[in-house]
Design a protein around this motif. Structure first.
Motif, PDB file in Angstrom:
ATOM      1  N   MET A  58       5.560  -3.637  -2.963  1.00  0.00           N
ATOM      2  CA  MET A  58       6.114  -3.718  -4.317  1.00  0.00           C
ATOM      3  C   MET A  58       5.048  -3.405  -5.360  1.00  0.00           C
ATOM      4  SD  MET A  58       8.782  -6.858  -4.369  1.00  0.00           S
ATOM      5  CE  MET A  58      10.298  -6.822  -3.440  1.00  0.00           C
ATOM      6  N   LEU A  59       3.851  -3.943  -5.164  1.00  0.00           N
ATOM      7  CA  LEU A  59       2.756  -3.671  -6.091  1.00  0.00           C
ATOM      8  C   LEU A  59       2.425  -2.179  -6.110  1.00  0.00           C
ATOM      9  CD1 LEU A  59       0.674  -4.772  -8.076  1.00  0.00           C
ATOM     10  CD2 LEU A  59      -0.824  -5.224  -6.111  1.00  0.00           C
ATOM     11  N   ALA A  60       2.457  -1.542  -4.950  1.00  0.00           N
ATOM     12  CA  ALA A  60       2.175  -0.107  -4.870  1.00  0.00           C
ATOM     13  C   ALA A  60       3.231   0.696  -5.630  1.00  0.00           C
ATOM     14  CB  ALA A  60       2.091   0.335  -3.412  1.00  0.00           C
ATOM     15  N   VAL A  61       4.499   0.371  -5.454  1.00  0.00           N
ATOM     16  CA  VAL A  61       5.573   1.068  -6.175  1.00  0.00           C
ATOM     17  C   VAL A  61       5.420   0.837  -7.680  1.00  0.00           C
ATOM     18  CG1 VAL A  61       8.073   1.144  -6.617  1.00  0.00           C
ATOM     19  CG2 VAL A  61       7.216   1.098  -4.260  1.00  0.00           C
ATOM     20  N   ARG A 117      -2.533  -3.852 -10.617  1.00  0.00           N
ATOM     21  CA  ARG A 117      -2.343  -2.548  -9.985  1.00  0.00           C
ATOM     22  C   ARG A 117      -2.821  -2.628  -8.544  1.00  0.00           C
ATOM     23  NH1 ARG A 117      -0.177  -2.561 -14.127  1.00  0.00           N
ATOM     24  NH2 ARG A 117      -0.247  -1.048 -15.813  1.00  0.00           N
ATOM     25  N   HIS A 118      -2.253  -1.800  -7.693  1.00  0.00           N
ATOM     26  CA  HIS A 118      -2.697  -1.700  -6.299  1.00  0.00           C
ATOM     27  C   HIS A 118      -3.853  -0.709  -6.267  1.00  0.00           C
ATOM     28  CE1 HIS A 118      -2.836  -1.132  -2.040  1.00  0.00           C
ATOM     29  NE2 HIS A 118      -1.830  -1.987  -1.863  1.00  0.00           N
ATOM     30  N   SER A 119      -5.038  -1.159  -5.921  1.00  0.00           N
ATOM     31  CA  SER A 119      -6.219  -0.294  -5.960  1.00  0.00           C
ATOM     32  C   SER A 119      -6.107   0.890  -5.003  1.00  0.00           C
ATOM     33  CB  SER A 119      -7.481  -1.095  -5.658  1.00  0.00           C
ATOM     34  OG  SER A 119      -7.417  -1.651  -4.351  1.00  0.00           O
ATOM     35  N   GLY A 120      -5.378   0.731  -3.913  1.00  0.00           N
ATOM     36  CA  GLY A 120      -5.234   1.817  -2.952  1.00  0.00           C
ATOM     37  C   GLY A 120      -4.392   2.977  -3.459  1.00  0.00           C
ATOM     38  N   VAL A 121      -3.535   2.731  -4.441  1.00  0.00           N
ATOM     39  CA  VAL A 121      -2.676   3.777  -4.985  1.00  0.00           C
ATOM     40  C   VAL A 121      -3.481   4.745  -5.857  1.00  0.00           C
ATOM     41  CG1 VAL A 121      -0.702   4.233  -6.527  1.00  0.00           C
ATOM     42  CG2 VAL A 121      -0.576   2.402  -4.848  1.00  0.00           C
ATOM     43  N   ARG A 122      -4.534   4.230  -6.463  1.00  0.00           N
ATOM     44  CA  ARG A 122      -5.365   5.031  -7.371  1.00  0.00           C
ATOM     45  C   ARG A 122      -4.496   5.713  -8.413  1.00  0.00           C
ATOM     46  NH1 ARG A 122      -9.119   7.299  -2.589  1.00  0.00           N
ATOM     47  NH2 ARG A 122      -7.688   9.040  -2.773  1.00  0.00           N
ATOM     48  N   GLY A 123      -4.570   7.032  -8.544  1.00  0.00           N
ATOM     49  CA  GLY A 123      -3.792   7.748  -9.559  1.00  0.00           C
ATOM     50  C   GLY A 123      -2.501   8.340  -9.042  1.00  0.00           C
ATOM     51  N   ALA A 124      -2.073   7.956  -7.835  1.00  0.00           N
ATOM     52  CA  ALA A 124      -0.875   8.545  -7.229  1.00  0.00           C
ATOM     53  C   ALA A 124       0.359   8.316  -8.092  1.00  0.00           C
ATOM     54  CB  ALA A 124      -0.649   7.986  -5.833  1.00  0.00           C
ATOM     55  N   HIS A 126       3.381   9.661  -6.717  1.00  0.00           N
ATOM     56  CA  HIS A 126       4.432  10.065  -5.789  1.00  0.00           C
ATOM     57  C   HIS A 126       4.359   9.237  -4.506  1.00  0.00           C
ATOM     58  CE1 HIS A 126       4.929  13.584  -8.328  1.00  0.00           C
ATOM     59  NE2 HIS A 126       3.617  13.671  -8.333  1.00  0.00           N
ATOM     60  N   PHE A 127       5.520   9.081  -3.868  1.00  0.00           N
ATOM     61  CA  PHE A 127       5.570   8.452  -2.554  1.00  0.00           C
ATOM     62  C   PHE A 127       6.852   8.869  -1.862  1.00  0.00           C
ATOM     63  CE2 PHE A 127       7.431   5.414  -5.513  1.00  0.00           C
ATOM     64  CZ  PHE A 127       8.574   4.973  -4.873  1.00  0.00           C
ATOM     65  N   HIS A 128       6.873   8.676  -0.567  1.00  0.00           N
ATOM     66  CA  HIS A 128       8.078   8.927   0.223  1.00  0.00           C
ATOM     67  C   HIS A 128       8.048   7.981   1.416  1.00  0.00           C
ATOM     68  CE1 HIS A 128       5.745  11.078   3.227  1.00  0.00           C
ATOM     69  NE2 HIS A 128       5.259  11.860   2.281  1.00  0.00           N
ATOM     70  N   THR A 129       9.115   7.955   2.177  1.00  0.00           N
ATOM     71  CA  THR A 129       9.250   7.066   3.321  1.00  0.00           C
ATOM     72  C   THR A 129       8.099   7.256   4.299  1.00  0.00           C
ATOM     73  OG1 THR A 129      11.647   7.169   3.100  1.00  0.00           O
ATOM     74  CG2 THR A 129      10.797   6.412   5.225  1.00  0.00           C
ATOM     75  N   ALA A 130       7.538   6.155   4.756  1.00  0.00           N
ATOM     76  CA  ALA A 130       6.446   6.207   5.737  1.00  0.00           C
ATOM     77  C   ALA A 130       6.933   6.869   7.017  1.00  0.00           C
ATOM     78  CB  ALA A 130       5.938   4.794   6.027  1.00  0.00           C
ATOM     79  N   GLU A 149       4.655   6.051   2.004  1.00  0.00           N
ATOM     80  CA  GLU A 149       3.388   6.775   1.964  1.00  0.00           C
ATOM     81  C   GLU A 149       3.184   7.219   0.513  1.00  0.00           C
ATOM     82  OE1 GLU A 149       1.273   7.710   4.465  1.00  0.00           O
ATOM     83  OE2 GLU A 149       2.433   7.265   6.255  1.00  0.00           O
ATOM     84  N   PHE A 150       2.044   6.876  -0.057  1.00  0.00           N
ATOM     85  CA  PHE A 150       1.732   7.203  -1.442  1.00  0.00           C
ATOM     86  C   PHE A 150       0.746   8.358  -1.453  1.00  0.00           C
ATOM     87  CE2 PHE A 150       3.316   3.006  -1.244  1.00  0.00           C
ATOM     88  CZ  PHE A 150       4.068   2.846  -2.390  1.00  0.00           C
ATOM     89  N   TYR A 151       0.963   9.299  -2.378  1.00  0.00           N
ATOM     90  CA  TYR A 151       0.091  10.464  -2.411  1.00  0.00           C
ATOM     91  C   TYR A 151      -0.112  10.980  -3.827  1.00  0.00           C
ATOM     92  CZ  TYR A 151       4.487  13.176  -2.556  1.00  0.00           C
ATOM     93  OH  TYR A 151       5.714  13.681  -2.889  1.00  0.00           O
ATOM     94  N   GLU A 152      -1.258  11.648  -3.985  1.00  0.00           N
ATOM     95  CA  GLU A 152      -1.597  12.338  -5.218  1.00  0.00           C
ATOM     96  C   GLU A 152      -1.294  13.810  -5.035  1.00  0.00           C
ATOM     97  OE1 GLU A 152      -5.732  11.249  -5.241  1.00  0.00           O
ATOM     98  OE2 GLU A 152      -5.359   9.551  -6.586  1.00  0.00           O
ATOM     99  N   LYS A 153      -0.940  14.467  -6.107  1.00  0.00           N
ATOM    100  CA  LYS A 153      -0.734  15.918  -6.093  1.00  0.00           C
ATOM    101  C   LYS A 153      -1.865  16.557  -6.880  1.00  0.00           C
ATOM    102  CE  LYS A 153       4.126  16.965  -5.569  1.00  0.00           C
ATOM    103  NZ  LYS A 153       5.288  17.576  -6.227  1.00  0.00           N
ATOM    104  N   TYR A 154      -2.307  17.707  -6.418  1.00  0.00           N
ATOM    105  CA  TYR A 154      -3.373  18.445  -7.123  1.00  0.00           C
ATOM    106  C   TYR A 154      -2.782  19.478  -8.011  1.00  0.00           C
ATOM    107  CZ  TYR A 154      -6.222  16.363  -3.503  1.00  0.00           C
ATOM    108  OH  TYR A 154      -6.837  15.474  -2.666  1.00  0.00           O
TER     109      TYR A 154
END
Length: 154
Positions: A58-61, A117-124, A126-130, A149-154
Motif C-alpha cells: 500500500m505504501l508503494a502504491v 514514502r516507500h524508499s524502494g519506489v524512488r521516483g517510479a 508506474h507498476f504492474h502485476t508482479a 512490480e514498480f518501475y521507472e521509465k527513461y
C-alpha cells in the motif's frame, strides 16, 4: 430517480474541491452527490491496487500516486491522478471497498498524505502485476511489493 452511468460519473469528475495540506494542493473530487476527499481517493488506489493486507504494498502504491501528483505531466490532484483513464484499476473511484483492507488503507493513506514514502519506489511512477516482465529498453524495475512490480521509465 435518474440512473447515473460510470461514464457520467467520470464526466462529473471535473467538479473539483480543493483542500490545503502541507503546502500542496491535495484535491478531492465530486461524483454527482458523492464527494471523495484526497484521502479517500488515496485509500481506494491502495486498496484496489495492492495486496490488501500488505502495508508495504500500500505504501508503494501511495508513493507512486504522490510521485505522479508531484510531476507536472500528471493531474494536479490526488483524485485526478487516481481517476486518470487507463492508469489504475477500473472503477477504483466508484467500487465498494468490502473487506477489512479498507481500515489498513485508511491508516496508510494518512501516512502517505502526511509525507511517508516507500524508499524502494524512488521516483517510479508506474507498476504492474508482479510476475510479469517486459523487455522494453525504457523500463527499470526498482521494487516488488504488495503483488506489484514498480518501475521507472527513461
Amino acid at each position: 430517480m435518474r440512473t447515473i452511468t460510470r461514464v457520467a460519473l467520470r464526466a462529473a469528475a471535473v467538479a473539483i474541491v480543493g483542500t490545503g495540506l502541507g503546502g500542496c494542493s491535495l484535491l478531492g473530487i465530486s461524483f454527482g452527490t458523492a464527494q471523495l476527499s484526497a484521502k479517500e481517493c488515496m485509500m481506494r488506489a491502495m486498496y484496489f491496487e495492492s495486496n490488501r493486507s500488505s502495508p508495504d504494498g500500500m505504501l508503494a502504491v501511495g508513493t507512486v500516486v504522490m510521485n505522479r501528483f508531484n510531476d507536472p505531466r500528471y493531474p494536479k490532484s490526488i483524485c485526478g491522478v487516481v481517476g486518470q483513464k487507463n492508469q489504475f484499476a477500473q472503477g477504483v473511484l466508484t467500487r465498494k471497498m468490502t473487506d477489512s483492507g479498507a481500515v489498513l488503507a485508511s491508516q496508510m493513506a494518512d501516512q502517505v498524505i502526511n509525507g511517508a514514502r516507500h524508499s524502494g519506489v524512488r521516483g517510479a511512477k508506474h507498476f504492474h502485476t508482479a510476475g510479469l516482465r517486459f523487455p522494453y529498453n525504457n523500463m527499470h524495475y526498482v521494487l516488488e511489493a504488495g503483488g506489484n512490480e514498480f518501475y521507472e521509465k527513461y
